[in-house]
Design an enzyme around this catalytic site. Sequence first.
Site, PDB file in Angstrom:
ATOM      1  N   ARG A  67      43.194  47.252  72.175  1.00 16.56           N
ATOM      2  CA  ARG A  67      44.513  48.440  71.686  1.00 16.56           C
ATOM      3  C   ARG A  67      44.155  49.124  72.227  1.00 16.56           C
ATOM      4  O   ARG A  67      43.189  50.441  72.477  1.00 16.56           O
ATOM      5  CB  ARG A  67      44.339  47.747  70.328  1.00 16.56           C
ATOM      6  N   HIS A  70      42.308  51.939  67.726  1.00 17.39           N
ATOM      7  CA  HIS A  70      41.609  50.364  67.005  1.00 17.39           C
ATOM      8  C   HIS A  70      41.493  49.657  67.576  1.00 17.39           C
ATOM      9  O   HIS A  70      41.672  48.789  67.362  1.00 17.39           O
ATOM     10  CB  HIS A  70      42.870  50.301  65.927  1.00 17.39           C
ATOM     11  N   ASN A 143      44.004  52.515  56.754  1.00 16.53           N
ATOM     12  CA  ASN A 143      42.801  53.122  56.531  1.00 16.53           C
ATOM     13  C   ASN A 143      42.180  53.291  55.857  1.00 16.53           C
ATOM     14  O   ASN A 143      42.567  52.848  54.445  1.00 16.53           O
ATOM     15  CB  ASN A 143      43.122  54.297  57.608  1.00 16.53           C
ATOM     16  N   HIS A 334      51.792  44.032  61.911  1.00 17.91           N
ATOM     17  CA  HIS A 334      52.194  46.035  62.119  1.00 17.91           C
ATOM     18  C   HIS A 334      53.755  45.725  60.943  1.00 17.91           C
ATOM     19  O   HIS A 334      53.642  44.823  59.861  1.00 17.91           O
ATOM     20  CB  HIS A 334      53.447  44.791  62.374  1.00 17.91           C
ATOM     21  N   ARG A 353      55.567  53.802  62.851  1.00 19.89           N
ATOM     22  CA  ARG A 353      55.197  52.897  62.667  1.00 19.89           C
ATOM     23  C   ARG A 353      56.259  51.801  63.225  1.00 19.89           C
ATOM     24  O   ARG A 353      55.874  51.316  64.157  1.00 19.89           O
ATOM     25  CB  ARG A 353      54.316  52.924  61.707  1.00 19.89           C
ATOM     26  N   TYR A 357      54.339  48.964  66.425  1.00 23.94           N
ATOM     27  CA  TYR A 357      53.995  48.019  66.512  1.00 23.94           C
ATOM     28  C   TYR A 357      53.882  46.791  67.309  1.00 23.94           C
ATOM     29  O   TYR A 357      53.197  46.232  67.778  1.00 23.94           O
ATOM     30  CB  TYR A 357      53.555  47.674  65.246  1.00 23.94           C
ATOM     31  N   ARG A 364      49.911  44.199  75.240  1.00 25.05           N
ATOM     32  CA  ARG A 364      48.646  43.324  74.519  1.00 25.05           C
ATOM     33  C   ARG A 364      48.678  42.258  74.831  1.00 25.05           C
ATOM     34  O   ARG A 364      47.850  41.622  75.282  1.00 25.05           O
ATOM     35  CB  ARG A 364      48.132  43.953  72.663  1.00 25.05           C
TER      36      ARG A 364
HETATM   37 FE1  HDD Z   1      48.537  52.520  63.917  1.00 25.78          FE
HETATM   38  C1  HDD Z   1      46.615  50.365  65.346  1.00 25.78           C
HETATM   39  C2  HDD Z   1      46.411  51.784  61.177  1.00 25.78           C
HETATM   40  C3  HDD Z   1      49.774  55.473  62.527  1.00 25.78           C
HETATM   41  C4  HDD Z   1      50.888  53.066  66.565  1.00 25.78           C
HETATM   42  N1  HDD Z   1      47.202  51.309  63.185  1.00 25.78           N
HETATM   43  C5  HDD Z   1      46.523  50.661  63.931  1.00 25.78           C
HETATM   44  C6  HDD Z   1      45.532  49.846  63.372  1.00 25.78           C
HETATM   45  C7  HDD Z   1      45.631  49.907  62.769  1.00 25.78           C
HETATM   46  C8  HDD Z   1      46.285  51.243  62.029  1.00 25.78           C
HETATM   47  C9  HDD Z   1      44.742  50.240  61.299  1.00 25.78           C
HETATM   48  C10 HDD Z   1      45.166  48.561  63.881  1.00 25.78           C
HETATM   49  C11 HDD Z   1      45.029  47.194  62.899  1.00 25.78           C
HETATM   50  C12 HDD Z   1      44.476  46.081  63.472  1.00 25.78           C
HETATM   51  O1  HDD Z   1      43.566  45.401  63.492  1.00 25.78           O
HETATM   52  O2  HDD Z   1      44.981  45.541  64.958  1.00 25.78           O
HETATM   53  N2  HDD Z   1      48.217  53.634  62.407  1.00 25.78           N
HETATM   54  C13 HDD Z   1      47.695  53.431  60.850  1.00 25.78           C
HETATM   55  C14 HDD Z   1      47.864  54.077  60.194  1.00 25.78           C
HETATM   56  C15 HDD Z   1      48.549  55.273  60.191  1.00 25.78           C
HETATM   57  C16 HDD Z   1      48.450  54.854  61.805  1.00 25.78           C
HETATM   58  C17 HDD Z   1      47.142  54.409  58.559  1.00 25.78           C
HETATM   59  C18 HDD Z   1      49.124  56.404  59.476  1.00 25.78           C
HETATM   60  C19 HDD Z   1      49.603  56.761  58.742  1.00 25.78           C
HETATM   61  N3  HDD Z   1      50.237  53.929  64.330  1.00 25.78           N
HETATM   62  C20 HDD Z   1      50.039  54.968  64.070  1.00 25.78           C
HETATM   63  C21 HDD Z   1      51.316  55.859  64.406  1.00 25.78           C
HETATM   64  C22 HDD Z   1      51.761  54.802  65.428  1.00 25.78           C
HETATM   65  C23 HDD Z   1      51.103  54.342  64.630  1.00 25.78           C
HETATM   66  C24 HDD Z   1      52.152  57.282  63.437  1.00 25.78           C
HETATM   67  C25 HDD Z   1      52.670  54.738  66.091  1.00 25.78           C
HETATM   68  C26 HDD Z   1      53.866  55.432  66.022  1.00 25.78           C
HETATM   69  N4  HDD Z   1      48.402  51.979  65.587  1.00 25.78           N
HETATM   70  C27 HDD Z   1      50.073  51.897  66.562  1.00 25.78           C
HETATM   71  C28 HDD Z   1      49.645  51.028  67.620  1.00 25.78           C
HETATM   72  C29 HDD Z   1      48.816  50.006  67.392  1.00 25.78           C
HETATM   73  C30 HDD Z   1      48.216  50.741  65.761  1.00 25.78           C
HETATM   74  C31 HDD Z   1      49.260  51.868  68.626  1.00 25.78           C
HETATM   75  C32 HDD Z   1      47.120  50.264  68.774  1.00 25.78           C
HETATM   76  C33 HDD Z   1      47.104  48.519  68.425  1.00 25.78           C
HETATM   77  C34 HDD Z   1      48.322  47.708  67.211  1.00 25.78           C
HETATM   78  O3  HDD Z   1      49.043  48.958  66.821  1.00 25.78           O
HETATM   79  O4  HDD Z   1      48.400  46.281  67.533  1.00 25.78           O
HETATM   80  O5  HDD Z   1      51.003  50.516  67.466  1.00 25.78           O
END
Ligand code: HDD
Length: 668
Positions: A67, A70, A143, A334, A353, A357, A364
């Site tokens: 990822r 995370h 989070n 997601h 977001r 996702y 991935r």
């Molecule tokens: Fe995110 C993963 C939580 C903002 C883009 N995010 C990811 C995971 C968590 C969060 C818990 C891990 C999920 C798992 O265990 O597979 N993210 C948050 C929270 C945010 C947040 C609480 C703000 C309130 N995230 C955020 C933004 C973006 C992303 C603004 C992009 C626009 N997040 C991602 C991602 C990930 C991710 C790149 C990486 C792996 C995945 O999604 O599956 O899409």
Amino acid sequence: MDNKKTEQLKNYTVNNEEQHGLTTNQGLKIAEDEFSLKAGQRGPTLMEDFHFREKMTHFDHERIPERIVHARGVGAHGIFQLYESLEDITKADFLTNPSKVTPVFVRFSTVQGSRGSNDTVRDVRGFATKFYTDEGNYDLVGNNMPVFFIQDAIKFPDFVHAVKPEPHTEIPQGASAHDTFWDFIGQNPETAHMVMWVMSDRAIPRSLRMMEGFGVHTFRLVNAAGRSHFVKFHWKPVLGMHSFVWDEAQQIAGKNPDFHREDLYEAIEKGQYPEWELGLQLIPEEDEHKFDFDILDPTKLWPEEEVPVKLVGKMTLNQNVSNFFAETEQVAFHPGHVVPGIDFSNDPLLQGRLFSYTDTQLSRLGGPNFHQIPINRPVCPFHNNQRDGMHQMTIHQGQTSYHRNGLNANQPAPVPAEQGGYEHYQERIDGRKIRGRSESFLDFYSQAKLFYNSLAPYEQAHVKKAFSFELGKCKSSHVKANAVALLNHVDRSLAQEVADQIGVSLPEENMEVISDKSSPALSMANTILAPDTKKVAIVRVGDPDVEQFAEWTTALTEHKVNYTIVGEKLHDLPNPLRVTATYETTDPTLFDAVLLVSSEASIPTPALAFIETTFKHYKPLALALSNQQALATARVKLDEAGVYDLTNSTIQAFINGIAQGRFWERPL
Ligand code: HDD
């Protein structure tokens, strides 16, 4: 502890304990698996060796991209059950039927480090929950902190580039204590509130089982009559919130980099199931503008004293995964996976977001059919006209794969809202197309101050030290000065102390936001205190009295305290005093408390180190010594808070100390 989801997963398991015999992936039985096919015993390997090629090719492709954030995480299965129907505020089936048991899968994570990084780093923890409801999967991707660094998703790639290891060196791993992170903080003042949280003890949780979870954004709940409430989601841990001290967290990173992962796994294996209550803060649609912050701004929380948290149900994690890759690594969350009755707000971070996702899973998990991977499959039926693609696992039948069709009675046909079809909330939108930030998002400091005001003095001291540590690791004086300038808007004395510590000057003008507002719910000092599931090291020196020993261990077990007997050497005799960990294989930082039992005139240095480290980390300590003089040289003060001499104090007093956890009043 099976549920609908874990039963479903069984259809995909293969058990090699059964005597299948070794085959290729084509089912061909293999007679020899140790030697490749060669031209002569000392000759080159032959291209013809299909078994070698298949085995090696599969191995070469075993890894998938981690990822982007995370990457390091751990997951577990469980259930969610509602206390009473919420039909007044939502039509979501799993939130209206208290008799329903909804399977869940939760993945906890750190944000910055790669898959192999340490568990106990200073970082935000991800807390992502997949509810396998009868109306489809609902993902609450949150989070352990209620706010975020930025307000608009377009900045997310910048933020992540800044916090991740620096591009020229790929340093540091699992840490935000470096220049690019703090440069970003200084340049983007909207980060002020979140960075206070990350420098607090919330960022070094004692256990994933002992931290809160937050959906962060404002979401929307809609009832059957179409009435909408804004909502913030909370997870409240039944064991309360507890954290490490920083020195301890750093040491554990070396002594047991898998500390949190193991802690969760062991608790579930022991039947000490982690539990959280789901909490909702609700604001009726018409009250959207009644607050001194914008409820769409993800850098703002809703103080619980202003908008109470209503506890509506309980989640219990009661089954470990049976294959880490298949389940924990391949699970795909997601925030856009919703069910009828749950909808979005216009929080610009959430809106972004909703794109990111699914997109990330494509690279991935290698294609658009990741929803067919067992862990991601809904437990309810799913049908549509999407077809083909990489790794298609379903053999769709029939002639048609389009809407509208007449050849198959237009199946699969849309489902009207009254029968459970998802309908977006019909929010009225009236505005100009614009790239910009709402003025109502411009108060960056009031809630940073609110958080700091709400902390106990020892928590504030930890925040100061954390800033000094992190900024002390930065090389650029410009970066350090900017970060101090940011703190100067939050709290002048905090900025002053940090500036002194890291050798930069404090801005002349005091810019501190004036507010003495606080929210007691934000301090971990006000949390639940219980001995349950805490870990005690019983350090055994010599041959203590077995009966007395059994009395203590029985009392600990009665209070659900886990213990490990530590000594110089391992024993294999079935004996209640059996040593199962040595001074070398374990460490005092890995326990919540220590009980030193000695029948000897003197105590060996490693045992003394055990109690000194425990004392230094403010943790409870019990001593049962045949010779009190044996402690003469130890840096432990016997008359200090949280130190129990079991020759004149009860085991119950020690257990109460274990519940209390830390004794901050110790002069260290
Ligand atoms: Fe995110 C993963 C939580 C903002 C883009 N995010 C990811 C995971 C968590 C969060 C818990 C891990 C999920 C798992 O265990 O597979 N993210 C948050 C929270 C945010 C947040 C609480 C703000 C309130 N995230 C955020 C933004 C973006 C992303 C603004 C992009 C626009 N997040 C991602 C991602 C990930 C991710 C790149 C990486 C792996 C995945 O999604 O599956 O899409």
